[in-house]
Design an enzyme around this catalytic site. Structure first.
Site, PDB file in Angstrom:
ATOM      1  N   HIS A  65       0.843  -1.199   0.000  1.00  0.00           N
ATOM      2  CA  HIS A  65       0.000   0.000   0.000  1.00  0.00           C
ATOM      3  C   HIS A  65       0.885   1.259   0.000  1.00  0.00           C
ATOM      4  O   HIS A  65       0.735   2.139  -0.850  1.00  0.00           O
ATOM      5  CB  HIS A  65      -0.917  -0.019   1.234  1.00  0.00           C
ATOM      6  CG  HIS A  65      -1.737   1.219   1.427  1.00  0.00           C
ATOM      7  ND1 HIS A  65      -3.113   1.218   1.341  1.00  0.00           N
ATOM      8  CD2 HIS A  65      -1.396   2.507   1.710  1.00  0.00           C
ATOM      9  CE1 HIS A  65      -3.562   2.450   1.548  1.00  0.00           C
ATOM     10  NE2 HIS A  65      -2.538   3.251   1.793  1.00  0.00           N
ATOM     11  N   GLU A  66       1.815   1.298   0.939  1.00  0.00           N
ATOM     12  CA  GLU A  66       2.677   2.484   1.055  1.00  0.00           C
ATOM     13  C   GLU A  66       3.589   2.628  -0.168  1.00  0.00           C
ATOM     14  O   GLU A  66       3.804   3.738  -0.676  1.00  0.00           O
ATOM     15  CB  GLU A  66       3.525   2.403   2.331  1.00  0.00           C
ATOM     16  CG  GLU A  66       2.720   2.376   3.637  1.00  0.00           C
ATOM     17  CD  GLU A  66       1.801   3.575   3.820  1.00  0.00           C
ATOM     18  OE1 GLU A  66       2.064   4.645   3.244  1.00  0.00           O
ATOM     19  OE2 GLU A  66       0.783   3.423   4.530  1.00  0.00           O
ATOM     20  N   HIS A  69       1.839   4.219  -3.176  1.00  0.00           N
ATOM     21  CA  HIS A  69       1.825   5.698  -3.098  1.00  0.00           C
ATOM     22  C   HIS A  69       3.168   6.242  -3.574  1.00  0.00           C
ATOM     23  O   HIS A  69       3.230   7.184  -4.362  1.00  0.00           O
ATOM     24  CB  HIS A  69       1.648   6.155  -1.648  1.00  0.00           C
ATOM     25  CG  HIS A  69       0.273   5.934  -1.083  1.00  0.00           C
ATOM     26  ND1 HIS A  69      -0.879   6.154  -1.791  1.00  0.00           N
ATOM     27  CD2 HIS A  69      -0.124   5.540   0.159  1.00  0.00           C
ATOM     28  CE1 HIS A  69      -1.928   5.892  -1.016  1.00  0.00           C
ATOM     29  NE2 HIS A  69      -1.501   5.510   0.165  1.00  0.00           N
TER      30      HIS A  69
HETATM   31 ZN   LIG Z   1      -2.572   5.236   1.921  1.00  0.00          ZN
END
Ligand SMILES: [Zn+2]
Length: 204
Positions: A65-66, A69
């Site tokens: 997830h990170e 980004h």
């Molecule tokens: Zn996030």
């Protein structure tokens, strides 16, 4: 490192990601087993198994997830890195003894002079979309390659956790991802939130 468009994880950033993953896995394990995990040999054994299971399922969901980004932000020429939030980690561990997990380990910080609302929305939605994709990967593993521990198909933990991570992060509350996605495009926000919400609350 500014505007080089190369994906690069710094050494101290990797350490902070690792600490965050262990802390989240520990908090989830404690929320399931409480103080009992630390007061007997049986408890420590259970703690080890829970830690391994959560590191596998939550760890991948959290890290990817990170990194989603970060990857998208870098494509837009920004400098982006994960920064852990020590107070958040400590609060999370303390609350886990009450059986409650408040996952606020940190976030990817983006440094750029000219990121548009649209770019910020796309950077933000990349995280939850990654969790939705991962949830389906875990779902496929659960169906085609089931692994059981005390009657639980461990891949389903990965499905639930990633579905929840997607839904939670799509909440339109600053600084959660959802607030930036909604500010960019309401249709995208509704679509991703409905899918994540359906997976979280109906596919169990
Ligand atoms: Zn996030």
């Amino acid at each position: 490192m500014f505007g080089t468009n190369t994906f690069y994880i710094e050494k101290d950033e990797a350490v902070q990601i690792l600490i965050s993953v262990i802390a989240i896995s520990l908090a989830l394990a404690i929320s399931q087993g409480g103080f009992g995990l630390f007061t007997s040999f049986q408890g420590l054994k259970a703690l080890t198994i829970l830690l391994a299971l959560f590191t596998l399922t939550v760890g991948t969901g959290f890290i990817l997830h990170e990194m989603a980004h970060k990857l998208v932000a870098i494509q837009y020429g920004a400098y982006a890195r994960f920064q852990m939030w020590t107070q958040g980690l400590l609060l999370m561990l303390a609350l886990s003894f009450l059986g409650f997990v408040f996952a606020a380990p940190g976030a990817v910080y983006i440094y750029s002079q000219n990121i548009s609302r649209k770019e910020n929305g796309i950077i933000s939605v990349a995280g939850p979309v990654t969790n939705i994709v991962l949830a389906f990967v875990f779902m496929a593993l659960a169906v085609f390659a089931p692994v059981y521990t005390s009657n639980t198909n461990i891949w389903f933990i990965g499905f639930y956790v990633n579905s929840f991570l997607a839904f939670f992060n799509m909440l339109p509350i600053f600084p959660l991802d959802g607030s930036k996605v909604l500010a960019w495009n309401a249709v995208v926000w509704v679509a991703v939130t409905v899918v994540a919400g359906y997976m979280t609350f109906f596919l169990r």
